[in-house]
Design a protein around this motif. Structure first.
Motif, mmCIF file in Angstrom:
data_model
loop_
_atom_site.group_PDB
_atom_site.id
_atom_site.type_symbol
_atom_site.label_atom_id
_atom_site.label_comp_id
_atom_site.label_asym_id
_atom_site.label_seq_id
_atom_site.Cartn_x
_atom_site.Cartn_y
_atom_site.Cartn_z
ATOM 1 N N LEU A 21 4.249 3.584 3.479
ATOM 2 C CA LEU A 21 4.409 2.298 2.800
ATOM 3 C C LEU A 21 4.026 1.196 3.781
ATOM 4 C CD1 LEU A 21 7.916 3.105 1.326
ATOM 5 C CD2 LEU A 21 5.741 3.143 0.084
ATOM 6 N N VAL A 22 3.018 0.418 3.411
ATOM 7 C CA VAL A 22 2.552 -0.658 4.289
ATOM 8 C C VAL A 22 2.534 -1.953 3.494
ATOM 9 C CG1 VAL A 22 0.735 -1.459 5.842
ATOM 10 C CG2 VAL A 22 1.056 1.009 5.474
ATOM 11 N N ALA A 44 -6.700 -8.068 3.503
ATOM 12 C CA ALA A 44 -6.186 -7.846 4.857
ATOM 13 C C ALA A 44 -6.226 -6.360 5.184
ATOM 14 C CB ALA A 44 -4.764 -8.393 4.990
ATOM 15 N N HIS A 45 -5.854 -5.522 4.228
ATOM 16 C CA HIS A 45 -5.904 -4.073 4.436
ATOM 17 C C HIS A 45 -7.340 -3.602 4.608
ATOM 18 C CE1 HIS A 45 -5.458 0.181 2.580
ATOM 19 N NE2 HIS A 45 -5.441 0.240 3.894
ATOM 20 N N HIS A 76 -2.637 0.262 -4.201
ATOM 21 C CA HIS A 76 -1.979 -1.003 -3.872
ATOM 22 C C HIS A 76 -1.120 -1.448 -5.054
ATOM 23 C CE1 HIS A 76 -5.586 -1.073 -1.244
ATOM 24 N NE2 HIS A 76 -4.697 -1.473 -0.372
ATOM 25 N N PHE A 77 0.016 -2.049 -4.737
ATOM 26 C CA PHE A 77 0.966 -2.498 -5.763
ATOM 27 C C PHE A 77 1.436 -3.904 -5.436
ATOM 28 C CE2 PHE A 77 1.121 2.071 -5.652
ATOM 29 C CZ PHE A 77 1.270 2.464 -6.970
ATOM 30 N N THR A 78 1.836 -4.619 -6.498
ATOM 31 C CA THR A 78 2.471 -5.922 -6.343
ATOM 32 C C THR A 78 3.823 -5.882 -7.054
ATOM 33 O OG1 THR A 78 1.413 -6.812 -8.322
ATOM 34 C CG2 THR A 78 0.297 -7.185 -6.232
ATOM 35 N N ASP A 79 4.699 -6.776 -6.630
ATOM 36 C CA ASP A 79 6.038 -6.831 -7.223
ATOM 37 C C ASP A 79 5.996 -7.310 -8.669
ATOM 38 O OD1 ASP A 79 7.241 -5.956 -4.875
ATOM 39 O OD2 ASP A 79 7.591 -7.987 -4.145
ATOM 40 N N VAL A 80 6.902 -6.801 -9.450
ATOM 41 C CA VAL A 80 7.094 -7.238 -10.826
ATOM 42 C C VAL A 80 8.211 -8.281 -10.804
ATOM 43 C CG1 VAL A 80 7.772 -6.537 -13.150
ATOM 44 C CG2 VAL A 80 6.345 -5.020 -11.739
ATOM 45 N N GLU A 110 0.871 -1.175 0.000
ATOM 46 C CA GLU A 110 0.000 0.000 0.000
ATOM 47 C C GLU A 110 0.906 1.222 0.000
ATOM 48 O OE1 GLU A 110 -2.840 2.494 3.062
ATOM 49 O OE2 GLU A 110 -1.984 0.595 3.710
ATOM 50 N N VAL A 111 0.658 2.134 -0.927
ATOM 51 C CA VAL A 111 1.409 3.386 -0.996
ATOM 52 C C VAL A 111 0.407 4.517 -0.807
ATOM 53 C CG1 VAL A 111 2.871 4.868 -2.420
ATOM 54 C CG2 VAL A 111 3.106 2.379 -2.557
#
Length: 98
Positions: free
Chosen positions: A53-54, A61-62, A91-95, A4-5
């Motif tokens: 940044l979380v 969950a958030h 919300h972001f996910t890793d690339v 989360e940003v």
């Protein structure tokens, strides 16, 4: 893992108050089930700009364990009075990389 940003603009001149409120409320957020870690950063060139940044196990969950609970009300009650504008939250996910 989901990141989360939150981009937070604080009222100029109230940055130290905001930082103190964050320190007071940190555990409210960090202790939420599904929260893996919390970090707040402050702009160097723009000292009224903060980035929260979380790391969450999932978006649910958030949303379910934090946003839909009294934890969020408490959190927002502590830091919200210092906002210059509503935060921008995504919300972001890793690339993946090779």
């Amino acid at each position: 893992m989901v990141l989360e940003v939150a981009l937070i603009e604080v009222q100029p001149g109230r940055e130290d108050e905001f930082a103190a409120a964050y320190a007071k409320g940190h555990e409210v957020l960090a202790g939420t089930p599904g929260c893996r870690g919390v970090r707040m950063t402050r702009g160097i060139e723009s000292p009224s700009r903060f980035v929260l940044l979380v790391e969450w196990e999932t978006v649910a969950a958030h949303e379910d364990n934090f946003r839909a609970t009294e934890r969020f009300t408490t959190w927002r009650g502590l830091i919200g009075p210092f906002f210059a504008a509503p935060p921008v939250v995504e919300h972001f996910t890793d690339v993946p990389h090779a």
